[in-house]
Design a protein around this motif. Sequence first.
Motif, mmCIF file in Angstrom:
data_model
loop_
_atom_site.group_PDB
_atom_site.id
_atom_site.type_symbol
_atom_site.label_atom_id
_atom_site.label_comp_id
_atom_site.label_asym_id
_atom_site.label_seq_id
_atom_site.Cartn_x
_atom_site.Cartn_y
_atom_site.Cartn_z
ATOM 1 N N ASP A 93 -75.624 23.769 21.015
ATOM 2 C CA ASP A 93 -75.863 25.117 21.535
ATOM 3 C C ASP A 93 -75.287 25.225 22.946
ATOM 4 O O ASP A 93 -75.350 24.281 23.735
ATOM 5 N N VAL A 94 -74.734 26.367 23.256
ATOM 6 C CA VAL A 94 -74.175 26.610 24.578
ATOM 7 C C VAL A 94 -75.115 27.519 25.350
ATOM 8 O O VAL A 94 -75.413 28.634 24.907
ATOM 9 N N VAL A 95 -75.575 27.044 26.492
ATOM 10 C CA VAL A 95 -76.468 27.853 27.312
ATOM 11 C C VAL A 95 -75.701 29.035 27.898
ATOM 12 O O VAL A 95 -74.502 28.933 28.211
ATOM 13 N N ASP A 96 -76.360 30.173 28.023
ATOM 14 C CA ASP A 96 -75.738 31.353 28.612
ATOM 15 C C ASP A 96 -75.838 31.253 30.136
ATOM 16 O O ASP A 96 -76.919 31.413 30.706
ATOM 17 N N LEU A 97 -74.711 30.973 30.760
ATOM 18 C CA LEU A 97 -74.699 30.877 32.220
ATOM 19 C C LEU A 97 -74.622 32.277 32.820
ATOM 20 O O LEU A 97 -73.627 32.682 33.421
ATOM 21 N N ASP A 98 -75.710 33.028 32.645
ATOM 22 C CA ASP A 98 -75.746 34.382 33.190
ATOM 23 C C ASP A 98 -76.061 34.334 34.681
ATOM 24 O O ASP A 98 -76.306 33.264 35.259
ATOM 25 N N ASP A 99 -76.070 35.500 35.323
ATOM 26 C CA ASP A 99 -76.283 35.546 36.770
ATOM 27 C C ASP A 99 -77.627 34.956 37.165
ATOM 28 O O ASP A 99 -77.755 34.300 38.209
ATOM 29 N N CYS A 126 -87.652 21.284 34.280
ATOM 30 C CA CYS A 126 -87.652 20.586 35.562
ATOM 31 C C CYS A 126 -86.699 21.308 36.508
ATOM 32 O O CYS A 126 -86.010 22.246 36.108
ATOM 33 N N THR A 127 -86.674 20.877 37.756
ATOM 34 C CA THR A 127 -85.724 21.421 38.730
ATOM 35 C C THR A 127 -84.488 20.535 38.782
ATOM 36 O O THR A 127 -84.476 19.417 38.234
ATOM 37 N N VAL A 128 -83.452 21.012 39.488
ATOM 38 C CA VAL A 128 -82.235 20.208 39.590
ATOM 39 C C VAL A 128 -82.498 18.897 40.335
ATOM 40 O O VAL A 128 -81.909 17.860 40.022
ATOM 41 N N GLU A 129 -83.406 18.935 41.319
ATOM 42 C CA GLU A 129 -83.705 17.704 42.056
ATOM 43 C C GLU A 129 -84.421 16.690 41.178
ATOM 44 O O GLU A 129 -84.124 15.498 41.207
ATOM 45 N N THR A 130 -85.372 17.159 40.356
ATOM 46 C CA THR A 130 -86.071 16.258 39.441
ATOM 47 C C THR A 130 -85.098 15.635 38.451
ATOM 48 O O THR A 130 -85.147 14.429 38.177
ATOM 49 N N LEU A 131 -84.200 16.474 37.922
ATOM 50 C CA LEU A 131 -83.233 15.951 36.964
ATOM 51 C C LEU A 131 -82.341 14.890 37.606
ATOM 52 O O LEU A 131 -82.096 13.833 37.017
ATOM 53 N N ASP A 132 -81.869 15.162 38.821
ATOM 54 C CA ASP A 132 -81.047 14.159 39.511
ATOM 55 C C ASP A 132 -81.834 12.883 39.784
ATOM 56 O O ASP A 132 -81.286 11.776 39.698
ATOM 57 N N ASP A 133 -83.123 13.017 40.108
ATOM 58 C CA ASP A 133 -83.950 11.834 40.352
ATOM 59 C C ASP A 133 -84.084 10.982 39.096
ATOM 60 O O ASP A 133 -84.079 9.749 39.150
ATOM 61 N N VAL A 134 -84.217 11.654 37.950
ATOM 62 C CA VAL A 134 -84.321 10.914 36.681
ATOM 63 C C VAL A 134 -83.077 10.049 36.483
ATOM 64 O O VAL A 134 -83.168 8.896 36.048
ATOM 65 N N GLU A 164 -69.801 16.098 29.834
ATOM 66 C CA GLU A 164 -70.065 17.451 29.333
ATOM 67 C C GLU A 164 -71.308 17.479 28.452
ATOM 68 O O GLU A 164 -72.102 18.424 28.512
ATOM 69 N N ALA A 165 -71.492 16.426 27.659
ATOM 70 C CA ALA A 165 -72.681 16.373 26.803
ATOM 71 C C ALA A 165 -73.951 16.303 27.653
ATOM 72 O O ALA A 165 -74.944 17.000 27.392
ATOM 73 N N LEU A 166 -73.927 15.472 28.686
ATOM 74 C CA LEU A 166 -75.081 15.359 29.583
ATOM 75 C C LEU A 166 -75.289 16.654 30.357
ATOM 76 O O LEU A 166 -76.423 17.131 30.517
ATOM 77 N N TRP A 167 -74.191 17.245 30.828
ATOM 78 C CA TRP A 167 -74.255 18.485 31.598
ATOM 79 C C TRP A 167 -74.825 19.628 30.759
ATOM 80 O O TRP A 167 -75.645 20.412 31.231
ATOM 81 N N ARG A 168 -74.432 19.711 29.503
ATOM 82 C CA ARG A 168 -74.918 20.779 28.626
ATOM 83 C C ARG A 168 -76.432 20.687 28.458
ATOM 84 O O ARG A 168 -77.151 21.677 28.588
ATOM 85 N N GLU A 169 -76.910 19.464 28.199
ATOM 86 C CA GLU A 169 -78.356 19.295 28.024
ATOM 87 C C GLU A 169 -79.091 19.552 29.338
ATOM 88 O O GLU A 169 -80.190 20.121 29.347
ATOM 89 N N ALA A 170 -78.478 19.146 30.465
ATOM 90 C CA ALA A 170 -79.107 19.368 31.768
ATOM 91 C C ALA A 170 -79.274 20.866 32.040
ATOM 92 O O ALA A 170 -80.316 21.306 32.553
ATOM 93 N N LEU A 171 -78.254 21.657 31.701
ATOM 94 C CA LEU A 171 -78.347 23.100 31.919
ATOM 95 C C LEU A 171 -79.479 23.718 31.108
ATOM 96 O O LEU A 171 -80.190 24.618 31.577
ATOM 97 N N TRP A 172 -79.672 23.247 29.883
ATOM 98 C CA TRP A 172 -80.783 23.760 29.069
ATOM 99 C C TRP A 172 -82.135 23.393 29.698
ATOM 100 O O TRP A 172 -83.064 24.203 29.707
ATOM 101 N N LEU A 173 -82.244 22.188 30.230
ATOM 102 C CA LEU A 173 -83.515 21.763 30.834
ATOM 103 C C LEU A 173 -83.862 22.623 32.043
ATOM 104 O O LEU A 173 -85.034 22.932 32.280
ATOM 105 N N ILE A 174 -82.849 23.024 32.805
ATOM 106 C CA ILE A 174 -83.096 23.917 33.936
ATOM 107 C C ILE A 174 -83.385 25.328 33.434
ATOM 108 O O ILE A 174 -84.309 26.002 33.901
ATOM 109 N N HIS A 175 -82.600 25.775 32.458
ATOM 110 C CA HIS A 175 -82.781 27.119 31.886
ATOM 111 C C HIS A 175 -84.195 27.302 31.350
ATOM 112 O O HIS A 175 -84.831 28.350 31.528
ATOM 113 N N ASP A 176 -84.722 26.266 30.690
ATOM 114 C CA ASP A 176 -86.043 26.359 30.060
ATOM 115 C C ASP A 176 -87.179 25.976 31.005
ATOM 116 O O ASP A 176 -88.329 25.822 30.570
#
Length: 496
Positions: A263-269, A208-216, A193-205
Motif C-alpha cells: 500500500d502507498v501512503v497518501d503524502l497529503d499536506d 509513534c513519532t519520527v523521533e521514536t521511530l528513529d530511536d527504534v 524504500e521498503a522500510l521508508w514506506r512502512e515508516a510513513l504508515w506508522l507516522i500516518h497512523d
Amino acid sequence: MTRITKAACIGGGVIGGGWIARFLLAGIDVSVFDPHPEASRIVGEVLANAEKAYAMLTGAPLPPRGRLTFETSLQEAVSGADWIQESVPERLDLKRRVLTEIDAAARPDALIGSSTSGLLPSDLQRDMKHPERLFVAHPYNPVYLLPLVEIVGGEKTSKATIEAAMERLVPIGMKGVHIVKEIEAFVGDRLLEALWREALWLIHDDICTVETLDDVIRYSFGLRWAQMGLFQTYRIAGGEAGMRHFLAQFGPCLAWPWTKLTDVVDLDDALIEKIGKQSDEQAAGLSIRALERIRDENLVGILQALKAGNDGRGWGAGQLLKDFERSLWAAGGGKTAAIDPSGPLKLVETKVSPAWVDYNSHMTEHRYLQVFGDTSDALLRLIGVDLAYVEAGRSYYTVETHIRHLGEAKLGQAIHSTCQILAVDDKRLHLFHTICDTESGAVLATAEQMLLHVDTEAGKATPAPAAVLDKANLIATAHAKLPPPDGAGRHVGQKR
C-alpha cells in the motif's frame, strides 16, 4: 592497480559535493561544473566537514590534497578527466542530456559514472555515442565516509568498463559492489524504500513519532546492521541451527498482515506537515551543517570500532578502512623529500584541523603526541622501516617520550615538525622532535623519544639489520655536528 589521475564532477550538491571531497582527499585533482550560483560555497562547506571527519578517522598519512577548480562549462570540466561523475538532479531527461554532453566532450577512454539512485543505466545511455563506458556508480551519503558504491551496467555497458570502475574505487577507500542485473533503485534503495514506506504508515497512523521511530532503529537493529548486515544477523538469530532454522521458524510470519508494503501512503499536506513539525522538534534547533558534523563524528566512531574488532582483524566497513590505511601507509603520504642531514629533518607539514582542537580552539595534548609519532614514522620510512618491513615481523617501538609544551598551536595554524637523531646503536634510536609554527618559526613543543627495535613475532628486542642502521647512522653522524637541541636530556620539573 590503475588509479584515477583526474576526476570531473558534474553537479556539486549533497552527493556531488561528497564525491568531490572523496576524490580531493585521495589526492586527486577535481574539476567541477555546477551552474548553481553558490556552488563554490556549498562544496567548500562539504569539504570542510570532510576534512574534519578524516582528521578523526585516520592517523595514516593522507596524500597531498588534490587541486579543486570550478569551470564555467561542462566541456572544460571533463577535459582530460579519466573518471567523470554525474550528480545532477534525478530527472531522466536532464540526466540523458547531461550524459550525452559528457560523452561528446570526454576523452575516449574516460569512465562515466552516474550517481542516480534509481534510474536504469540502459535508459541513461540511450543517446550516447559511446554507451559502453557509462555505468551507474550509486554512492551513499556522506560519500566521503560511507565507502559503498553500487556499480550497475546497462545493456550496452562493456565488461571492461565495470572491471575498471571496480578497480579504481579501491585506492580511494571505497568498496564497489557489482549489481549483476539492472533494476530500478538497484539493491540499497529498494531495501530503504521498503522500510521508508512502512515508516510513513506508522507516522500516518499515529503509532509513534519520527523521533521514536528513529530511536527504534538507532538503538537496536541499526547497530547490528552496521557490522553484519541483514542475513548474517538473522543467521545468528537462528541459534546453533543457523539460517535454515531461522527461516523455518520465522518464515510463516511473511504471510501475516503485519506490514503495508503493497500500500502507498497518501503524502497529503496534512501528513507532510505532521512529519515536518515532528522533524523540526527532533532537530532541536540544530542546523543541517551541525547535524552533518554530528553524523560524521558518530560514523567515525563506528568505523573506528569496527576497524579494531574483537580479534584485531576488523569487521565490515572497519576492515575496509584498515585496508585503505595500509595502502596510505605503504604510499607514505606522498613523495618523500631527499634527505638533507645538514640540519634537523623537516618531516611533517600540516595544519591544525577542527578535529584537533579543544574548547579554547587550541590543539589538544594527544594531537601533539600524534604529530610527534607521525614524525618518528616518517623518519623510520626514510631509513627503510616501511610497511613491508613491519609486515615482515620487525619494527621500532617507542618506549619512552618526554614532551614539553612551549607555545600554543591554534585552529587553522600551519605547523611543521623536525627530527634530530641524538644517538643510534644496534637496537635503539634516540630522537629529538620539534614542532614549530611554520610562519614565524616559533617553537611550540618538543619531544625526546627512545625507540627500540623489536622482533614482533618473538616479542623481544633484536638488533636492526645493517641496511637500516647504515641509513640511520648516516643521518646521526651529520646530526652529531649540530648543537645539542635545547631541552634534550631534561626531566619533568627540572629547573631551567
